[in-house]
Motif scaffolding. Structure first.
Motif, PDB file in Angstrom:
ATOM      1  N   ILE A   3      38.942  33.300  34.149  1.00 47.23           N
ATOM      2  CA  ILE A   3      39.288  33.978  35.396  1.00 47.23           C
ATOM      3  C   ILE A   3      38.583  35.328  35.486  1.00 47.23           C
ATOM      4  O   ILE A   3      38.472  36.048  34.496  1.00 47.23           O
ATOM      5  CB  ILE A   3      40.820  34.179  35.494  1.00 47.23           C
ATOM      6  CG1 ILE A   3      41.532  32.828  35.542  1.00 47.23           C
ATOM      7  CG2 ILE A   3      41.187  35.014  36.725  1.00 47.23           C
ATOM      8  CD1 ILE A   3      43.034  32.927  35.510  1.00 47.23           C
ATOM      9  N   ALA A  27      45.007  31.109  29.884  1.00 42.69           N
ATOM     10  CA  ALA A  27      43.892  31.586  30.715  1.00 42.69           C
ATOM     11  C   ALA A  27      43.209  32.774  30.047  1.00 42.69           C
ATOM     12  O   ALA A  27      43.843  33.597  29.384  1.00 42.69           O
ATOM     13  CB  ALA A  27      44.392  31.970  32.099  1.00 42.69           C
ATOM     14  N   LEU A  51      38.059  30.469  38.267  1.00 40.78           N
ATOM     15  CA  LEU A  51      38.861  31.022  39.353  1.00 40.78           C
ATOM     16  C   LEU A  51      38.572  32.516  39.478  1.00 40.78           C
ATOM     17  O   LEU A  51      38.345  33.199  38.477  1.00 40.78           O
ATOM     18  CB  LEU A  51      40.357  30.804  39.078  1.00 40.78           C
ATOM     19  CG  LEU A  51      41.369  31.382  40.064  1.00 40.78           C
ATOM     20  CD1 LEU A  51      41.193  30.760  41.447  1.00 40.78           C
ATOM     21  CD2 LEU A  51      42.784  31.162  39.553  1.00 40.78           C
TER      22      LEU A  51
END
Length: 254
Positions: A3, A27, A51
């Motif tokens: 991310i 993550a 993302l």
């Protein structure tokens, strides 16, 4: 999941990172960026993440300028204070949003929507942001007025009448050109996001000033600037040497 966070308010970026870690412990936040320029440099020289959480108004421009420089093939969750202008366009492009100030539940829902849209983003196409850019451009004009509560009454203060906004002892206060003061319940960061960056400038942590309220700017010691307004301020308005160039460019944009 890899991310990237693009957010120019350090406090907001840290809060978002903490929330992401609580929702998706596995993550990895590979980068936390604060400007259009740093984001373009990152995406140009690094592998695309899975993302991106992206604020709309960054320190050096609108985040959508990033899309004009690089092609992002990953889902983007926009963090925005301009919901009334942009949300329908964001939805039309299949991109989720978090309306500031966000909650853990909203971040969780954003992750769920991204999971459901994986097939869409696997098409390896860049979303058409022309409609969104137009609406964000309209949003960038800023709020036209603020609702305030004073003397047991609710009244609206037109933005054009605001000379400056400052914070002291955790209280945000509007000061008008008529030298009237009105307290706000919002933080200075939240107020800044609702104002036109062309009309209002964040001089320091305490003050947002209207371009029309600036009377003159003087050189100060150690390459600082001393800003004088058309009405008195509770504090001297000094700009550190690291922000003088950006401030003078802002002054000269008209």
């Amino acid at each position: 999941m890899r991310i990237v966070i693009i957010e120019d308010e350090i406090k907001a970026a840290k809060s978002l990172a903490t929330t992401i870690a609580a929702i998706r412990p596995t993550a990895q936040i590979v980068a936390s960026l604060q400007s259009v320029e740093s984001a373009v440099n990152f995406f140009t020289s690094n592998e695309q993440p899975d993302l991106v959480f992206m604020d709309i108004q960054l320190s050096d421009g609108l985040a959508f300028e990033i899309f004009e420089a690089v092609q992002l093939r990953c889902p983007v969750v926009f963090c925005t204070a301009f919901g009334e202008y942009a949300l329908d366009a964001i939805r039309a492009n299949g991109i989720d949003y978090i309306l500031k100030p966000f909650s853990k539940e909203e971040v969780q829902k954003a992750f769920e929507k991204v999971d459901n849209l994986k097939n869409f983003f696997q098409q390896n196409t860049q979303p058409d942001l022309s409609g969104l850019l137009a609406k964000i451009g309209a949003a960038n004009k800023g709020k036209e007025s603020f609702l305030v509560f004073k003397d047991n009454k609710y009244i609206t203060v037109p933005t054009e009448q605001i000379a400056f906004i400052y914070i002291r002892y955790d209280t945000t206060t509007i000061m008008t050109f008529q030298n009237q003061s009105f307290p706000l319940t919002q933080s200075l960061e939240t107020v800044q996001e609702q104002l036109s960056p062309k009309q209002f400038y964040r001089l320091n942590r305490q003050y947002l000033v209207n371009f029309k309220a600036i009377k003159e700017v003087e050189h100060y010691s150690a390459r600082k600037l001393f800003v004088k307004l058309v009405l008195p301020t509770p504090d001297e308005l000094l700009i550190g040497k690291e922000k003088t160039t950006a401030f003078l460019e802002w002054m000269g944009e008209r």
